[in-house]
Enzyme design. Structure first.
Site, mmCIF file in Angstrom:
data_model
loop_
_atom_site.group_PDB
_atom_site.id
_atom_site.type_symbol
_atom_site.label_atom_id
_atom_site.label_comp_id
_atom_site.label_asym_id
_atom_site.label_seq_id
_atom_site.Cartn_x
_atom_site.Cartn_y
_atom_site.Cartn_z
ATOM 1 N N ASP A 29 13.123 -15.325 18.250
ATOM 2 C CA ASP A 29 12.118 -15.109 17.200
ATOM 3 C C ASP A 29 10.846 -15.878 17.574
ATOM 4 O O ASP A 29 10.800 -17.099 17.450
ATOM 5 C CB ASP A 29 12.667 -15.592 15.861
ATOM 6 C CG ASP A 29 11.721 -15.319 14.692
ATOM 7 O OD1 ASP A 29 10.517 -15.063 14.928
ATOM 8 O OD2 ASP A 29 12.177 -15.372 13.544
ATOM 9 N N GLU A 81 7.473 -35.187 38.357
ATOM 10 C CA GLU A 81 8.899 -34.898 38.552
ATOM 11 C C GLU A 81 9.073 -33.570 39.276
ATOM 12 O O GLU A 81 10.164 -33.005 39.297
ATOM 13 C CB GLU A 81 9.656 -34.909 37.225
ATOM 14 C CG GLU A 81 9.143 -33.998 36.149
ATOM 15 C CD GLU A 81 9.902 -34.208 34.848
ATOM 16 O OE1 GLU A 81 10.888 -33.477 34.630
ATOM 17 O OE2 GLU A 81 9.519 -35.087 34.059
ATOM 18 N N CYS A 113 8.093 -37.918 32.279
ATOM 19 C CA CYS A 113 6.730 -37.582 31.862
ATOM 20 C C CYS A 113 5.779 -38.765 31.761
ATOM 21 O O CYS A 113 4.618 -38.585 31.392
ATOM 22 C CB CYS A 113 6.773 -36.846 30.521
ATOM 23 S SG CYS A 113 7.644 -35.270 30.591
ATOM 24 N N ARG A 202 18.797 -32.195 20.957
ATOM 25 C CA ARG A 202 18.213 -33.022 19.891
ATOM 26 C C ARG A 202 18.270 -34.508 20.218
ATOM 27 O O ARG A 202 17.534 -35.317 19.654
ATOM 28 C CB ARG A 202 18.924 -32.762 18.556
ATOM 29 C CG ARG A 202 18.661 -31.368 18.012
ATOM 30 C CD ARG A 202 19.345 -31.176 16.669
ATOM 31 N NE ARG A 202 19.117 -29.838 16.166
ATOM 32 C CZ ARG A 202 18.059 -29.465 15.466
ATOM 33 N NH1 ARG A 202 17.110 -30.360 15.207
ATOM 34 N NH2 ARG A 202 17.918 -28.237 15.027
ATOM 35 N N THR A 204 17.132 -35.908 22.663
ATOM 36 C CA THR A 204 15.864 -36.334 23.258
ATOM 37 C C THR A 204 14.835 -36.716 22.198
ATOM 38 O O THR A 204 13.816 -37.309 22.517
ATOM 39 C CB THR A 204 15.296 -35.219 24.172
ATOM 40 O OG1 THR A 204 14.324 -35.777 25.048
ATOM 41 C CG2 THR A 204 14.634 -34.112 23.371
ATOM 42 N N HIS A 237 2.355 -38.533 23.846
ATOM 43 C CA HIS A 237 2.945 -37.557 24.756
ATOM 44 C C HIS A 237 3.237 -36.263 24.013
ATOM 45 O O HIS A 237 3.726 -36.259 22.884
ATOM 46 C CB HIS A 237 4.229 -38.119 25.368
ATOM 47 C CG HIS A 237 4.999 -37.097 26.151
ATOM 48 N ND1 HIS A 237 4.444 -36.391 27.197
ATOM 49 C CD2 HIS A 237 6.276 -36.641 26.012
ATOM 50 C CE1 HIS A 237 5.347 -35.551 27.686
ATOM 51 N NE2 HIS A 237 6.466 -35.684 26.990
ATOM 52 N N ARG A 246 4.314 -35.812 14.472
ATOM 53 C CA ARG A 246 5.230 -36.633 13.685
ATOM 54 C C ARG A 246 5.117 -38.101 14.072
ATOM 55 O O ARG A 246 5.130 -38.992 13.211
ATOM 56 C CB ARG A 246 6.668 -36.145 13.878
ATOM 57 C CG ARG A 246 7.663 -36.907 13.026
ATOM 58 C CD ARG A 246 9.082 -36.434 13.245
ATOM 59 N NE ARG A 246 10.025 -37.381 12.657
ATOM 60 C CZ ARG A 246 11.302 -37.461 12.995
ATOM 61 N NH1 ARG A 246 11.796 -36.639 13.896
ATOM 62 N NH2 ARG A 246 12.093 -38.354 12.430
ATOM 63 N N ASN A 269 3.490 -28.170 27.969
ATOM 64 C CA ASN A 269 3.810 -29.540 28.372
ATOM 65 C C ASN A 269 3.647 -29.683 29.871
ATOM 66 O O ASN A 269 4.442 -29.135 30.651
ATOM 67 C CB ASN A 269 5.243 -29.871 27.946
ATOM 68 C CG ASN A 269 5.655 -31.282 28.313
ATOM 69 O OD1 ASN A 269 4.838 -32.084 28.762
ATOM 70 N ND2 ASN A 269 6.926 -31.595 28.124
ATOM 71 N N SER A 299 11.302 -39.515 29.654
ATOM 72 C CA SER A 299 12.738 -39.521 29.418
ATOM 73 C C SER A 299 13.415 -40.428 30.421
ATOM 74 O O SER A 299 12.961 -40.600 31.546
ATOM 75 C CB SER A 299 13.294 -38.095 29.543
ATOM 76 O OG SER A 299 12.854 -37.286 28.479
#
Length: 349
Positions: A29, A81, A113, A202, A204, A237, A246, A269, A299
């Site tokens: 979707d 990376e 990153c 999730r 991450t 980031h 957020r 990204n 990460s």
């Protein structure tokens, strides 16, 4: 001795693919994805573009924007990376291309990153110690995402180069301070020989991105005695549009502060170039005296926070190389088959 940004340059390939086109192939979707990710399209490298060529273009723009003599550059560090060689540095290619060779030191960095911002910190130490005159720190990636994986909707291509120095008369932005927060949190990884990274879904989010971004950001503000309202702009980031928005809210920054640097909706990204691209887009608009707060995330996992103060010099050099918005203009859209061919997802037997 102080350290600061002497110049900066960015590069983004012209090719783009829309989220709707990727969703069409995999039966997802598109509207839900765009709403959840806050990403609408992403950059795609041309057939002859990789991390090395992107890093070179960004570094050339940084040198052009400042007009410096590249022979003054004593260090070139490229964070990525997706280095094209497992054994062969990208940074020596960049140094040769911008006519900075021979350089005192060159190396490739990896920390997901935030490898590019780790390169900034290394250049800061070298110029402040007096070991080198100028250093080039680059964050560039041709980001990887397996076909059908959630990363495929955001993994993009692009890069940014910052020239770091210690002469205050040359600064376009003073690096007031930096602070990092790092733990062994394996939320994202790619083993040797594997073409695509894996991730903890999730996992991450909370233990990875938000824990490290907020700890690094709060640590820096506590260290130098600042608060969100002391800054005109903020950059975090950008794995998507939702996470930095957020993070800003959690830390007390406003939508207005992050809007100028939030380039991920039209770019995707760029991994090691992500936070640095947001800083570059903010410098494209900032006025002398403005302050910029930025926090990168990598990460594995860690966060690098920076506080910048923009100087009068920005007005002299800003328009001597393409801005991020100019690089994002006039895209060439491709379908999924062309995108897959460009990314090497389709290979001859």
């Amino acid at each position: 001795m102080s350290a600061g940004i002497v110049s900066y340059g960015a590069y983004v390939p012209r090719y783009r693919i829309k989220v709707e086109e990727i969703a069409r192939v995999w039966g997802d979707d598109a509207n839900s994805l765009k709403s959840g990710l806050m990403v609408y399209e992403k950059s795609v490298p041309d057939f002859d573009e990789d991390t090395a060529t992107i890093a070179v273009e960004a570094a050339r723009y940084a040198v052009k924007r400042s007009g410096i003599n590249a022979q003054r550059v004593g260090a070139v560090y490229t964070g990525s990376e997706s280095h094209p060689y497992a054994v062969k540095p990208t940074s020596t290619i960049v140094a040769e291309a911008v006519e900075a060779t021979p350089v005192l030191t060159a190396a490739d960095f990896e920390f997901a990153c935030k490898a590019g911002t780790a390169a900034i910190q290394t250049c800061m130490g070298l110029v402040q110690s007096g070991m080198i005159d100028l250093g080039i720190a680059i964050g560039a990636d041709v980001a990887q995402g397996a076909p059908g994986d959630a990363l495929e909707y955001t993994a993009a291509a692009g890069g940014v180069a910052f020239i770091i120095g210690s002469k205050e008369s040359e600064f376009v932005a003073v690096i007031e301070d930096t602070y990092s927060f790092t733990t062994d949190t394996p939320d994202f990884w790619r083993r040797e020989g594997m073409p695509y990274p894996e991730h903890g879904g999730r996992f991450t989010g909370e233990p990875g991105y938000f824990k490290h971004v907020t700890h690094a950001a709060k640590g820096l503000m506590a260290k130098i005695g600042t608060k969100p309202e002391d800054y005109d702009y903020a950059v975090f980031h950008q794995p998507n549009g939702k996470f930095p928005s957020r993070a800003a809210s959690i830390l007390g920054f406003t939508k207005e502060q992050i809007r100028p640097g939030l380039v991920v909706p039209k770019l995707g990204n760029t991994y090691s170039g992500s936070c640095m691209m947001g800083i570059a887009a903010t410098l494209d608009q900032a006025k002398p005296g403005d302050r910029i707060f930025a926090t990168a995330f990598g990460s594995g996992a860690g966060g690098d926070a920076f506080s910048f103060a923009v100087t009068d010099k920005i007005e002299e050099i800003r328009n001597k190389a393409p801005t991020v918005m100019e690089l994002l203009a006039d895209p060439i859209y491709v379908d999924y088959a062309t995108y897959a061919k460009h990314k090497g997802k389709i290979r001859l037997a």
